[in-house]
Design an enzyme around this catalytic site. Sequence first.
Site, mmCIF file in Angstrom:
data_model
loop_
_atom_site.group_PDB
_atom_site.id
_atom_site.type_symbol
_atom_site.label_atom_id
_atom_site.label_comp_id
_atom_site.label_asym_id
_atom_site.label_seq_id
_atom_site.Cartn_x
_atom_site.Cartn_y
_atom_site.Cartn_z
ATOM 1 N N ARG A 54 -7.295 -14.657 1.540
ATOM 2 C CA ARG A 54 -7.993 -15.940 1.678
ATOM 3 C C ARG A 54 -7.416 -17.005 0.755
ATOM 4 O O ARG A 54 -7.112 -18.119 1.177
ATOM 5 C CB ARG A 54 -9.502 -15.804 1.413
ATOM 6 C CG ARG A 54 -10.277 -17.062 1.844
ATOM 7 C CD ARG A 54 -11.733 -17.053 1.428
ATOM 8 N NE ARG A 54 -11.921 -17.525 0.073
ATOM 9 C CZ ARG A 54 -11.999 -18.815 -0.278
ATOM 10 N NH1 ARG A 54 -11.903 -19.771 0.617
ATOM 11 N NH2 ARG A 54 -12.172 -19.157 -1.544
ATOM 12 N N GLY A 114 -3.698 -2.225 -7.672
ATOM 13 C CA GLY A 114 -4.541 -2.930 -6.699
ATOM 14 C C GLY A 114 -6.001 -2.484 -6.697
ATOM 15 O O GLY A 114 -6.911 -3.310 -6.854
ATOM 16 N N ASP A 119 -5.055 -6.819 -7.159
ATOM 17 C CA ASP A 119 -4.966 -7.812 -6.082
ATOM 18 C C ASP A 119 -5.679 -9.105 -6.494
ATOM 19 O O ASP A 119 -5.221 -10.208 -6.191
ATOM 20 C CB ASP A 119 -5.627 -7.284 -4.799
ATOM 21 C CG ASP A 119 -4.832 -6.161 -4.141
ATOM 22 O OD1 ASP A 119 -3.764 -5.802 -4.656
ATOM 23 O OD2 ASP A 119 -5.291 -5.646 -3.111
ATOM 24 N N ASP A 139 -11.209 -7.035 -1.978
ATOM 25 C CA ASP A 139 -10.235 -7.724 -2.841
ATOM 26 C C ASP A 139 -9.035 -8.198 -2.021
ATOM 27 O O ASP A 139 -8.473 -9.271 -2.263
ATOM 28 C CB ASP A 139 -9.717 -6.787 -3.946
ATOM 29 C CG ASP A 139 -10.822 -6.251 -4.840
ATOM 30 O OD1 ASP A 139 -12.005 -6.462 -4.529
ATOM 31 O OD2 ASP A 139 -10.497 -5.605 -5.850
ATOM 32 N N HIS A 146 -10.599 -1.036 -1.947
ATOM 33 C CA HIS A 146 -10.665 -2.416 -2.450
ATOM 34 C C HIS A 146 -10.447 -3.430 -1.319
ATOM 35 O O HIS A 146 -9.889 -4.499 -1.546
ATOM 36 C CB HIS A 146 -9.648 -2.605 -3.573
ATOM 37 C CG HIS A 146 -8.231 -2.264 -3.221
ATOM 38 N ND1 HIS A 146 -7.853 -1.093 -2.598
ATOM 39 C CD2 HIS A 146 -7.077 -2.942 -3.401
ATOM 40 C CE1 HIS A 146 -6.555 -1.075 -2.416
ATOM 41 N NE2 HIS A 146 -6.056 -2.195 -2.883
ATOM 42 N N HIS A 201 0.855 -1.183 0.000
ATOM 43 C CA HIS A 201 0.000 0.000 0.000
ATOM 44 C C HIS A 201 0.894 1.238 0.000
ATOM 45 O O HIS A 201 2.090 1.163 0.328
ATOM 46 C CB HIS A 201 -0.946 -0.022 1.204
ATOM 47 C CG HIS A 201 -2.034 -1.047 1.040
ATOM 48 N ND1 HIS A 201 -2.695 -1.617 2.085
ATOM 49 C CD2 HIS A 201 -2.550 -1.592 -0.097
ATOM 50 C CE1 HIS A 201 -3.598 -2.476 1.611
ATOM 51 N NE2 HIS A 201 -3.518 -2.475 0.296
ATOM 52 N N ASP A 246 -1.370 -1.590 4.687
ATOM 53 C CA ASP A 246 -1.356 -0.478 5.639
ATOM 54 C C ASP A 246 -2.399 -0.695 6.730
ATOM 55 O O ASP A 246 -3.604 -0.657 6.447
ATOM 56 C CB ASP A 246 -1.649 0.817 4.874
ATOM 57 C CG ASP A 246 -1.565 2.049 5.771
ATOM 58 O OD1 ASP A 246 -1.417 1.890 7.004
ATOM 59 O OD2 ASP A 246 -1.651 3.162 5.235
#
Length: 129
Positions: free
Chosen positions: A98, A57, A62, A92, A89, A10, A82
């Site tokens: 995950r 991103g 992402d 995302d 997002h 980030h 961050d």
Amino acid sequence: LKKSIALIAHDSCKDALVDWCLSNREQLSRYSLWATGTTGSVVGAKTGMDIHRVLSGPLGGDLQIGSKIVCGEIDILIFFWDPLASQPHDPDIKALLRVAALKNIPVATNQATADFLIASPLLDGDKHL
Ligand code: PGA
């Protein structure tokens, strides 16, 4: 075939990722490097490393990295997110983390963990990579 590392940071963490990449340039040169758009531009420009880029991103990058993880095309994720800023997002990011957990790939979400990861003797073995 070279193993692949994905790099994402980030905005407030991009300098930290650049520093980390400079400190680990030799180890990273053994891998094929992928990054989200802006991270790839910044890290590439400041380190001279060759980095494949997907979209930024917030524009879906992402998810593109996540898709590559699902397909078995990314072996390690270095993701300096961050903890002090909300992101448009966010769903995302959650999806990316995950699928990284689902695929059991090593993930570093801060510099300390990235240091442990890149120094691991497991990098040279077949157990996770
Ligand atoms: P960026 O995206 O590399 O294009 O800044 C990173 C992110 O926000 O996940």
